[in-house]
Enzyme design. Sequence first.
Site, mmCIF file in Angstrom:
data_model
loop_
_atom_site.group_PDB
_atom_site.id
_atom_site.type_symbol
_atom_site.label_atom_id
_atom_site.label_comp_id
_atom_site.label_asym_id
_atom_site.label_seq_id
_atom_site.Cartn_x
_atom_site.Cartn_y
_atom_site.Cartn_z
ATOM 1 N N ARG A 36 0.815 -1.211 0.000
ATOM 2 C CA ARG A 36 0.000 0.000 0.000
ATOM 3 C C ARG A 36 0.851 1.264 0.000
ATOM 4 O O ARG A 36 0.446 2.292 -0.551
ATOM 5 C CB ARG A 36 -0.962 -0.011 1.186
ATOM 6 N N LYS A 193 -18.932 -17.835 2.479
ATOM 7 C CA LYS A 193 -20.346 -17.671 2.797
ATOM 8 C C LYS A 193 -21.072 -16.756 1.814
ATOM 9 O O LYS A 193 -20.560 -15.703 1.449
ATOM 10 C CB LYS A 193 -20.506 -17.099 4.211
ATOM 11 N N GLY A 346 -8.060 -9.972 -0.906
ATOM 12 C CA GLY A 346 -6.763 -10.488 -0.494
ATOM 13 C C GLY A 346 -6.479 -11.901 -0.964
ATOM 14 O O GLY A 346 -5.359 -12.212 -1.403
ATOM 15 N N GLY A 369 -12.978 -3.819 1.451
ATOM 16 C CA GLY A 369 -14.386 -3.544 1.656
ATOM 17 C C GLY A 369 -14.956 -2.543 0.676
ATOM 18 O O GLY A 369 -16.102 -2.669 0.242
#
Length: 392
Positions: A36, A193, A346, A369
């Site tokens: 980053r 999920k 990731g 996110g």
Amino acid sequence: MRVRLMNDVDMKGKTVVFREDLNVPVKDGRITSDKRIRAAIPSLKYALDRGAAVIVLSHLGRPEEGVFSAEDSLAPVAARLGELLDSPVPLVRDYLDGVDARPGRCVLCENVRFLKGEKKNSPELAAKLAALGDIYVMDAFATAHRAQASTEGAIRAARTACAGLLMAAELDAVTRILHEPARPLLAIIGGSKVSTKLEVLENLSRRVDQLIVGGGIANTFLKAAGFEVGTSLYEPDLLEASARIMADAAARGASIPLPVDVVTSKRLASDSVAEVRAVDAVRPDEMILDIGPKTAADFARRISEAGTVVWNGPVGAFEIDSFGNGTKVVAEAVATTGAYTVVGGGDSIAALEKYGCSDKANYISTAGGAFLEVLEGKTLPAVAALEARADS
């Protein structure tokens, strides 16, 4: 989406405040991955090369607001930033009343999450952050989904606000995925999920031509389609939602191709025996841990024929080699297709790296996110703020 870009703004002799995402992993005072930080360098160098005085804001970790914590200090980041810029970068702890920033030099301000009012988007704090310079550059797409003082409020309060090079690249990738895709548009969404990516799946199923699901998500879809999944991870309470997504996609002519064969085992372990089964032959004491070779070949063909590919999440438990072939085939297909490719998340990025394909995707998003919220069809607060300031 229309925003002002930093390369459209005259920065010579100006003080430029950058909101970057330098939230890197730090262990025992040492940075374990500087991705980053390196991603922010082009924007900072652009301003420095044009004679601007550069002030950088970022957060790190999740400290208690208003309380300094050495563990969450940006000191290691300042040191690494100085190495990458080939010039010392001082770290300033008290900066709200102004920073001594000089043309051609870079200063890093201490963790913005040490400031009271950051998370609640305090207008007073936002105004002080914006007033640190003449130009406020939002370059932290990874935090663009949070309406905080340094990510949204300061954009609205600044004299001039614009998007940095990294932010602009993310917005371009988003536009090419969701608004101007070359068809066919294919999305690959993996993960454990359905619940964590339900809005992503629902939004993409209304936009894409093909939607490939993988991992535990695929197990839920398989169960919803009437297949037995043994002891596999799946979500019984989301079978109806999964069936609805498949039906809605089919109704508009899109497809959600489910696996025709899978790799199973009685347990998830490096020494467990892996078996290839037809999807309708999974045994009651087995769990599905990867797609099978026929399915992998089919997915690779679809990727090769696509015009745009977005990938978020592996299609199997690729951390263990016995269950990694499906993700390997997908990674290699993404790397070799002629489609415009965007990879986020990731695990997907780790898969590209594991299989030597990390330099082959057209764009790799580290936004986490924020990237998912864009795929959900949401407008990010920082992007909305930049759009509002496009002409002011």
